[in-house]
Enzyme design. Structure first.
Site, mmCIF file in Angstrom:
data_model
loop_
_atom_site.group_PDB
_atom_site.id
_atom_site.type_symbol
_atom_site.label_atom_id
_atom_site.label_comp_id
_atom_site.label_asym_id
_atom_site.label_seq_id
_atom_site.Cartn_x
_atom_site.Cartn_y
_atom_site.Cartn_z
ATOM 1 N N GLU A 2 -28.622 16.134 25.775
ATOM 2 C CA GLU A 2 -27.429 16.825 25.169
ATOM 3 C C GLU A 2 -26.755 15.805 23.940
ATOM 4 O O GLU A 2 -25.741 16.234 23.451
ATOM 5 C CB GLU A 2 -26.638 17.471 25.989
ATOM 6 C CG GLU A 2 -27.057 18.564 26.850
ATOM 7 C CD GLU A 2 -26.377 19.159 28.054
ATOM 8 O OE1 GLU A 2 -26.656 19.910 28.550
ATOM 9 O OE2 GLU A 2 -25.046 18.844 28.396
ATOM 10 N N TYR B 122 -34.235 20.266 21.602
ATOM 11 C CA TYR B 122 -32.833 19.423 21.224
ATOM 12 C C TYR B 122 -33.345 18.153 19.745
ATOM 13 O O TYR B 122 -32.558 18.187 18.836
ATOM 14 C CB TYR B 122 -32.308 18.612 21.943
ATOM 15 C CG TYR B 122 -31.211 19.609 22.670
ATOM 16 C CD1 TYR B 122 -30.234 20.415 21.979
ATOM 17 C CD2 TYR B 122 -31.242 19.611 24.197
ATOM 18 C CE1 TYR B 122 -29.635 21.074 22.540
ATOM 19 C CE2 TYR B 122 -30.357 20.365 24.676
ATOM 20 C CZ TYR B 122 -29.364 21.219 23.883
ATOM 21 O OH TYR B 122 -28.559 22.079 24.609
ATOM 22 N N GLU C 230 -27.887 31.159 38.174
ATOM 23 C CA GLU C 230 -27.527 30.257 37.150
ATOM 24 C C GLU C 230 -27.870 30.871 35.835
ATOM 25 O O GLU C 230 -29.254 30.504 35.640
ATOM 26 C CB GLU C 230 -27.544 28.861 37.244
ATOM 27 C CG GLU C 230 -27.214 28.076 36.016
ATOM 28 C CD GLU C 230 -26.944 26.521 36.148
ATOM 29 O OE1 GLU C 230 -26.474 25.925 35.421
ATOM 30 O OE2 GLU C 230 -27.661 26.126 37.015
ATOM 31 N N ARG C 231 -27.590 31.553 35.055
ATOM 32 C CA ARG C 231 -27.753 32.425 33.716
ATOM 33 C C ARG C 231 -29.225 33.316 33.929
ATOM 34 O O ARG C 231 -29.283 33.441 35.469
ATOM 35 C CB ARG C 231 -28.361 31.656 32.710
ATOM 36 C CG ARG C 231 -27.178 30.660 32.202
ATOM 37 C CD ARG C 231 -27.367 30.115 30.933
ATOM 38 N NE ARG C 231 -26.160 29.343 30.358
ATOM 39 C CZ ARG C 231 -26.145 28.056 29.922
ATOM 40 N NH1 ARG C 231 -27.270 27.196 30.428
ATOM 41 N NH2 ARG C 231 -25.045 27.647 29.437
ATOM 42 N N GLY D 115 -21.552 23.546 29.786
ATOM 43 C CA GLY D 115 -20.277 22.603 30.052
ATOM 44 C C GLY D 115 -19.121 23.567 30.818
ATOM 45 O O GLY D 115 -17.763 23.188 30.795
ATOM 46 N N SER D 116 -19.337 24.882 31.131
ATOM 47 C CA SER D 116 -18.452 25.738 31.661
ATOM 48 C C SER D 116 -18.280 25.686 32.946
ATOM 49 O O SER D 116 -17.278 26.166 33.777
ATOM 50 C CB SER D 116 -18.734 27.121 31.382
ATOM 51 O OG SER D 116 -19.979 27.355 31.774
ATOM 52 N N THR E 171 -22.513 24.385 37.380
ATOM 53 C CA THR E 171 -22.847 23.901 38.657
ATOM 54 C C THR E 171 -21.957 23.739 39.803
ATOM 55 O O THR E 171 -22.156 23.785 41.040
ATOM 56 C CB THR E 171 -23.371 22.494 38.179
ATOM 57 O OG1 THR E 171 -24.149 22.430 37.348
ATOM 58 C CG2 THR E 171 -24.179 21.609 39.302
ATOM 59 N N THR E 172 -20.472 23.408 39.336
ATOM 60 C CA THR E 172 -19.405 23.520 40.290
ATOM 61 C C THR E 172 -19.445 25.037 41.035
ATOM 62 O O THR E 172 -19.459 24.908 42.344
ATOM 63 C CB THR E 172 -18.150 23.139 39.691
ATOM 64 O OG1 THR E 172 -18.297 21.940 38.925
ATOM 65 C CG2 THR E 172 -17.068 22.614 40.697
HETATM 66 O O1 8LK Z 1 -28.424 24.471 30.522
HETATM 67 C C1 8LK Z 1 -29.216 23.420 30.311
HETATM 68 C C2 8LK Z 1 -29.318 22.919 28.777
HETATM 69 O O2 8LK Z 1 -30.429 23.998 28.301
HETATM 70 C C3 8LK Z 1 -28.229 22.858 27.859
HETATM 71 O O3 8LK Z 1 -28.177 21.732 27.241
HETATM 72 C C4 8LK Z 1 -28.411 24.267 27.183
HETATM 73 C C5 8LK Z 1 -29.933 24.407 27.369
HETATM 74 N N1 8LK Z 1 -30.314 25.744 27.089
HETATM 75 C C6 8LK Z 1 -30.933 26.428 26.033
HETATM 76 O O4 8LK Z 1 -31.010 25.895 25.152
HETATM 77 N N2 8LK Z 1 -31.276 27.591 25.985
HETATM 78 C C7 8LK Z 1 -31.215 28.403 27.409
HETATM 79 C C8 8LK Z 1 -30.794 27.840 28.310
HETATM 80 C C9 8LK Z 1 -30.171 26.611 28.211
HETATM 81 C C10 8LK Z 1 -30.496 28.612 29.273
HETATM 82 C C11 8LK Z 1 -31.191 29.885 28.629
HETATM 83 C C12 8LK Z 1 -31.329 31.128 29.662
HETATM 84 N N3 8LK Z 1 -31.594 29.560 27.498
#
Ligand code: 8LK
Length: 242
Positions: free
Chosen positions: A177, A75, A109-110, A36-37, A40-41
């Site tokens: 989520e 989740y 992204e990450r 939520g930071s 994507t934008t």
């Molecule tokens: O970012 C998309 C979703 O995936 C968000 O709900 C958080 C989850 N997520 C996760 O649990 N573990 C992760 C990532 C995202 C990204 C990495 C690298 N590890």
């Protein structure tokens, strides 16, 4: 030091100059931040630039690994599925790092680093991943981060308050989520802060640009533009355009 001999090879050289040791790697930027930071934008903004290859998080792969939605499994039953999920995340992130591109800048992204330092960290702290599983992830992590094309040159930290991030998650209403609690977002926030802001957790392997990502969508572009020359590695682009 690489000598610029002819213009034809200039783009290749921009890659080489900024490869920081391993073979012909683009200037690699990882955009990091809480769920939520506004990642994507941020990616959408830079996707308009021809010099940048943008790699969004491979979330569709996490939703479909041979028919299994690993994100949803994780989740719904984190104790059972965290290790499986993060093993696959690590593999898919490695593939993103290693994808060949023609552009001089790669924006991801990450990264492999947030996978280990934020998400595995969080699962380990919450006892969702036992020590033995973290050890296996770590052995893979240590090995794959020695491979070519896994380095990051710059981290862009989209810094939000956990309250704003949580509000955005509620608004976007992603099905997986639904079970995310504020406390999860708050502790993931603290981990990002310790890794990229206070630099007290794990290793920060590249410089960090911190953006105020609490700003509303309508004004955040100005914040991006302030840092754009650094994010795009102006020097690499000048070389390419010479
Ligand atoms: O970012 C998309 C979703 O995936 C968000 O709900 C958080 C989850 N997520 C996760 O649990 N573990 C992760 C990532 C995202 C990204 C990495 C690298 N590890």
């Amino acid at each position: 030091m690489i000598k610029v001999k002819n213009i034809k090879n200039i783009s290749k050289m921009a890659h080489a100059v900024f490869s920081g040791g391993d073979t012909l790697r683009p200037f690699t930027v990882a955009v990091e931040g809480n769920v939520g930071s506004g990642k994507t934008t941020f990616l959408e903004h830079f996707n308009k630039n021809d010099n940048v290859a943008v790699f969004a998080e491979p979330i569709d792969m996490w939703r479909n690994c041979d028919g299994y939605n690993l994100l949803e499994l994780m989740y719904n039953d984190p104790k059972k599925w965290s290790f499986t999920f993060q093993s696959y995340v690590q593999l898919t992130m490695l593939r993103q790092h290693q994808k060949k591109i023609k552009e001089p800048v790669k924006l991801m992204e990450r990264s492999l680093y947030s996978a280990r330092y934020c998400f595995v960290e969080k699962m380990s702290r919450d006892n969702l991943m036992p020590g033995a599983s973290v050890a296996v992830i770590d052995e893979w992590f240590k090995y794959i981060t020695t491979l070519d094309h896994t380095k990051v040159d710059l981290f862009v930290y989209l810094r939000t308050s956990p309250e704003v991030a949580y509000e955005r998650i509620l608004k976007r209403n992603r099905s997986e989520e639904k079970t995310v609690a504020y406390q999860y977002i708050k502790s993931l926030h603290d981990i990002h802060e310790d890794w990229l802001y206070h630099k007290t957790l794990h290793k920060c392997t590249a410089p960090v640009i911190v953006l105020n990502a609490d700003l509303d969508r309508s004004v955040i572009e100005e914040e991006y533009e302030k840092f754009e020359p650094h994010i795009l590695n102006k020097t690499a682009l000048e070389l390419k355009m010479a």
